[in-house]
Every structure is written in structure tokens, then in C-alpha cells.
Design an enzyme around this catalytic site. Structure first.
Site, PDB file in Angstrom:
ATOM      1  N   SER A   1       0.827  -1.200   0.000  1.00 57.08           N
ATOM      2  CA  SER A   1       0.000   0.000   0.000  1.00 57.08           C
ATOM      3  C   SER A   1       0.862   1.251   0.000  1.00 57.08           C
ATOM      4  O   SER A   1       1.638   1.482   0.938  1.00 57.08           O
ATOM      5  CB  SER A   1      -0.918   0.018   1.225  1.00 57.08           C
ATOM      6  OG  SER A   1      -1.585   1.262   1.315  1.00 57.08           O
TER       7      SER A   1
ATOM      8  N   HIS B   1      -1.124  -1.242  -4.256  1.00 56.20           N
ATOM      9  CA  HIS B   1      -2.415  -0.900  -3.678  1.00 56.20           C
ATOM     10  C   HIS B   1      -2.510   0.613  -3.485  1.00 56.20           C
ATOM     11  O   HIS B   1      -1.640   1.224  -2.862  1.00 56.20           O
ATOM     12  CB  HIS B   1      -2.577  -1.606  -2.329  1.00 56.20           C
ATOM     13  CG  HIS B   1      -3.949  -1.514  -1.748  1.00 56.20           C
ATOM     14  ND1 HIS B   1      -4.973  -2.344  -2.119  1.00 56.20           N
ATOM     15  CD2 HIS B   1      -4.467  -0.690  -0.802  1.00 56.20           C
ATOM     16  CE1 HIS B   1      -6.067  -2.050  -1.430  1.00 56.20           C
ATOM     17  NE2 HIS B   1      -5.786  -1.033  -0.624  1.00 56.20           N
TER      18      HIS B   1
ATOM     19  N   ASP C   1      -4.898   3.550  -2.015  1.00 51.18           N
ATOM     20  CA  ASP C   1      -6.043   3.894  -1.180  1.00 51.18           C
ATOM     21  C   ASP C   1      -6.546   5.284  -1.534  1.00 51.18           C
ATOM     22  O   ASP C   1      -5.848   6.282  -1.324  1.00 51.18           O
ATOM     23  CB  ASP C   1      -5.660   3.853   0.300  1.00 51.18           C
ATOM     24  CG  ASP C   1      -5.480   2.438   0.806  1.00 51.18           C
ATOM     25  OD1 ASP C   1      -6.403   1.635   0.640  1.00 51.18           O
ATOM     26  OD2 ASP C   1      -4.405   2.147   1.362  1.00 51.18           O
TER      27      ASP C   1
ATOM     28  N   MET D   1      -9.172   8.109  -0.698  1.00 51.38           N
ATOM     29  CA  MET D   1     -10.050   8.538   0.396  1.00 51.38           C
ATOM     30  C   MET D   1     -10.540   9.961   0.129  1.00 51.38           C
ATOM     31  O   MET D   1      -9.768  10.800  -0.347  1.00 51.38           O
ATOM     32  CB  MET D   1      -9.317   8.487   1.734  1.00 51.38           C
ATOM     33  CG  MET D   1      -8.698   7.145   2.057  1.00 51.38           C
ATOM     34  SD  MET D   1      -7.906   7.162   3.692  1.00 51.38           S
ATOM     35  CE  MET D   1      -6.978   5.638   3.645  1.00 51.38           C
TER      36      MET D   1
ATOM     37  N   HIS E   1      -8.410   0.992  -4.280  1.00 49.94           N
ATOM     38  CA  HIS E   1      -9.392   0.764  -3.216  1.00 49.94           C
ATOM     39  C   HIS E   1     -10.078   2.099  -2.926  1.00 49.94           C
ATOM     40  O   HIS E   1      -9.477   3.002  -2.333  1.00 49.94           O
ATOM     41  CB  HIS E   1      -8.664   0.216  -1.992  1.00 49.94           C
ATOM     42  CG  HIS E   1      -9.528   0.034  -0.784  1.00 49.94           C
ATOM     43  ND1 HIS E   1      -9.006  -0.182   0.477  1.00 49.94           N
ATOM     44  CD2 HIS E   1     -10.875   0.015  -0.625  1.00 49.94           C
ATOM     45  CE1 HIS E   1      -9.980  -0.311   1.340  1.00 49.94           C
ATOM     46  NE2 HIS E   1     -11.125  -0.180   0.704  1.00 49.94           N
TER      47      HIS E   1
ATOM     48  N   MET F   1     -12.298   4.317  -1.022  1.00 49.78           N
ATOM     49  CA  MET F   1     -12.992   4.582   0.235  1.00 49.78           C
ATOM     50  C   MET F   1     -13.659   5.942   0.103  1.00 49.78           C
ATOM     51  O   MET F   1     -13.250   6.930   0.713  1.00 49.78           O
ATOM     52  CB  MET F   1     -11.998   4.532   1.402  1.00 49.78           C
ATOM     53  CG  MET F   1     -11.563   3.124   1.737  1.00 49.78           C
ATOM     54  SD  MET F   1     -10.231   3.056   2.964  1.00 49.78           S
ATOM     55  CE  MET F   1      -8.819   3.101   1.874  1.00 49.78           C
TER      56      MET F   1
ATOM     57  N   MET G   1     -11.880  -5.522   5.394  1.00 50.20           N
ATOM     58  CA  MET G   1     -11.050  -4.602   6.159  1.00 50.20           C
ATOM     59  C   MET G   1     -10.740  -5.215   7.526  1.00 50.20           C
ATOM     60  O   MET G   1     -11.652  -5.663   8.229  1.00 50.20           O
ATOM     61  CB  MET G   1     -11.760  -3.266   6.347  1.00 50.20           C
ATOM     62  CG  MET G   1     -11.955  -2.459   5.070  1.00 50.20           C
ATOM     63  SD  MET G   1     -10.403  -2.014   4.261  1.00 50.20           S
ATOM     64  CE  MET G   1      -9.593  -1.041   5.550  1.00 50.20           C
TER      65      MET G   1
ATOM     66  N   GLY H   1      -9.550   4.352   6.828  1.00 47.48           N
ATOM     67  CA  GLY H   1      -9.304   5.785   6.940  1.00 47.48           C
ATOM     68  C   GLY H   1      -7.876   6.165   7.203  1.00 47.48           C
ATOM     69  O   GLY H   1      -7.444   7.245   6.800  1.00 47.48           O
TER      70      GLY H   1
ATOM     71  N   GLY I   1      -3.624   4.593   7.739  1.00 47.78           N
ATOM     72  CA  GLY I   1      -2.647   3.522   7.776  1.00 47.78           C
ATOM     73  C   GLY I   1      -2.062   3.372   9.163  1.00 47.78           C
ATOM     74  O   GLY I   1      -2.237   4.227  10.041  1.00 47.78           O
ATOM     75  N   GLY I   2      -1.348   2.271   9.363  1.00 45.61           N
ATOM     76  CA  GLY I   2      -0.626   2.068  10.610  1.00 45.61           C
ATOM     77  C   GLY I   2      -1.454   1.627  11.786  1.00 45.61           C
ATOM     78  O   GLY I   2      -0.981   1.652  12.931  1.00 45.61           O
TER      79      GLY I   2
ATOM     80  N   ASP J   1      -7.009  -6.180   4.334  1.00 44.57           N
ATOM     81  CA  ASP J   1      -6.351  -4.876   4.305  1.00 44.57           C
ATOM     82  C   ASP J   1      -6.433  -4.239   5.675  1.00 44.57           C
ATOM     83  O   ASP J   1      -7.523  -3.979   6.178  1.00 44.57           O
ATOM     84  CB  ASP J   1      -7.037  -3.988   3.259  1.00 44.57           C
ATOM     85  CG  ASP J   1      -6.422  -2.598   3.147  1.00 44.57           C
ATOM     86  OD1 ASP J   1      -5.437  -2.311   3.853  1.00 44.57           O
ATOM     87  OD2 ASP J   1      -6.936  -1.795   2.349  1.00 44.57           O
ATOM     88  N   GLY J   2      -5.262  -3.999   6.279  1.00 46.06           N
ATOM     89  CA  GLY J   2      -5.214  -3.305   7.559  1.00 46.06           C
ATOM     90  C   GLY J   2      -4.416  -4.058   8.601  1.00 46.06           C
ATOM     91  O   GLY J   2      -4.830  -5.147   9.014  1.00 46.06           O
ATOM     92  N   GLY J   3      -3.281  -3.538   8.999  1.00 46.23           N
ATOM     93  CA  GLY J   3      -2.487  -4.173  10.036  1.00 46.23           C
ATOM     94  C   GLY J   3      -1.844  -5.480   9.631  1.00 46.23           C
ATOM     95  O   GLY J   3      -1.432  -6.261  10.494  1.00 46.23           O
TER      96      GLY J   3
ATOM     97  N   GLY K   1       1.127  -2.214   4.264  1.00 48.35           N
ATOM     98  CA  GLY K   1       1.652  -0.861   4.132  1.00 48.35           C
ATOM     99  C   GLY K   1       2.934  -0.663   4.911  1.00 48.35           C
ATOM    100  O   GLY K   1       4.023  -0.741   4.366  1.00 48.35           O
TER     101      GLY K   1
END
Length: 221
Positions: free
Chosen positions: A8, A32, A34, A36, A65, A67, A136, A141, A143-144, A172-174, A194
Site C-alpha cells: 500500500s 495498492h 487507497d 479517500m 481501493h 474509500m 477490512m 481511513g 494507515g498504521g 487490508d489493515g495491520g 503498508g
């Protein structure tokens, strides 16, 4: 299905996006992106002009992606620009079938994303309309964020619902060295990472390490 890694660029250096894409070009399957809009999620990031610029700067296929609100208005434009995968959020889509079909008609793979609190079962009937289901594993919303273990049972249920339909299951996420094996064991096969990639000294090696972990977990499950 084969393991795929999609770094990401939300975690990359925005001043050096072409270089950051090149850093993983030999190791990753996708890049990827993102998108937003500061409405559907409380953050404002990249948009169509950046995607168009990235398409000229990298050989990696773009995994966009969205969002955003009103995905029916914008999603086909990302596909028409050349993104090879475009994912919309179920929570934002007013006409998901029409939008997913428009993405496919424009030449991209169509994806449907679900937030952590959104159940997968209500969307089973949409599986024939998609190429990828994105779950998700953080609240969208930013990263990290820390991986949400509560999504693991949903990954397992989604894998059972998908069955042999050929739909990819993305998380996606963590996603990191500490969490990717649990995701793979639960049934995910496409992994967005990411900070685990762009926070490493060698992003390409980080991609290779994550792939190896996921492949081992998949083979053992």
C-alpha cells in the site's frame, strides 16, 4: 489460490511515489492505492490524477481501493484510466451491481469491500458480480492501525461462502509479519501491507518475506 502481495502506497513517501513503486516492482503482485475522500472516511489521500501518473511510472498493476462516497460516479473512471482492479465499499454503494458491472465493462477486476462491522453473509448474492472480496481488518481511513483479530472468523466464513467461485479474498489493515499467517490460515489469499513493507529497510525483501510466511501458512492449513 496463489498468494498475492499488494503493498500500500499509503505508507510510502508521497514525494517519491515513482521510486517507492519501483522499490517493490520486482517482488509485489500489485500496487495498492487507497483513495479517500474525507467523507466516507475521515481522511483525504490520493485521487484519479495520481493514479494516472502512477500508471505511467510503474509496470505493476494498480489495485485501487475506493474509500469514497458515490463510487458509482467515480469507480468506472479508475478502470477506464487503466487500473486493473477497482474496489468499492458496500457501505457506500447505492447501486452496487450496476457499479460493479461498469467496472468490469471498463476492463478492470471488480472488488467489493466490507468494513469490520459489516457482515459478509448479506452480500453472498453479489459474489457472481465480483472478482475480489476485500475484508477490512482495521477501520478504514488511516494507515498504521493495529490489526483487528475479531475479523478472523469473518475471513473464515467468507472463504466458505466463496467456495470454488474463483473470487479472490483480500485483507487490508495491520497486515504484517505478526498477523499475515493468521489471515492466510483463515483463508485470505491477497494481502495488502503498508507499514510492513514501506517501513522496512528493504521493501522488496519485506514483500518476499511476507509472501513466504503466507505460503507456509496456506500450505499448512
Amino acid at each position: 489460490m496463489a498468494v498475492q502481495i499488494s503493498p500500500s502506497i499509503l505508507s510510502a513517501d508521497f514525494a517519491r511515489l515513482a521510486d517507492e513503486a519501483a522499490a517493490v516492482a520486482g517482488a509485489a503482485d500489485w500496487l495498492h492505492v487507497d483513495v479517500m475522500d474525507n467523507h466516507f472516511v475521515p481522511n483525504l489521500t490520493l485521487g484519479l490524477p495520481i493514479v494516472e501518473a502512477l500508471l505511467k511510472a510503474t509496470s505493476l498493476p494498480l489495485d485501487c481501493h475506493l474509500m469514497i462516497e458515490q463510487p458509482e460516479r467515480w469507480a468506472p473512471q479508475y478502470a477506464e484510466a487503466g487500473a486493473e482492479s477497482v474496489t468499492i465499499h458496500a457501505e457506500a454503494a447505492r447501486a452496487p451491481v450496476r457499479t460493479l458491472r461498469a467496472i468490469r465493462s471498463a476492463g478492470a477486476r471488480a472488488g467489493l469491500a466490507l468494513n469490520p462491522a459489516t457482515g459478509v453473509e448479506p452480500y453472498e448474492d453479489l459474489l457472481p458480480e465480483i472478482d475480489m472480496l476485500l475484508l477490512m481488518t482495521v477501520e478504514p481511513g488511516f494507515g498504521g492501525q493495529r490489526f483487528l483479530d475479531i475479523v478472523l472468523p469473518k475471513i473464515r466464513r467468507a472463504r466458505r461462502l466463496i467456495g470454488d467461485r474463483g473470487v479472490w479474498l483480500q485483507v487490508d489493515g495491520g497486515v504484517s509479519a505478526e498477523t499475515i499467517e493468521r489471515c492466510a490460515e483463515a483463508g485470505a489469499d491477497v494481502f495488502v501491507a503498508g507499514n510492513a513493507v514501506y517501513g522496512a529497510d528493504d521493501p522488496a525483501q519485506a514483500v518476499q518475506n511476507l509472501r513466504a510466511q503466507a505460503e507456509r501458512a496456506t500450505a499448512a492449513s
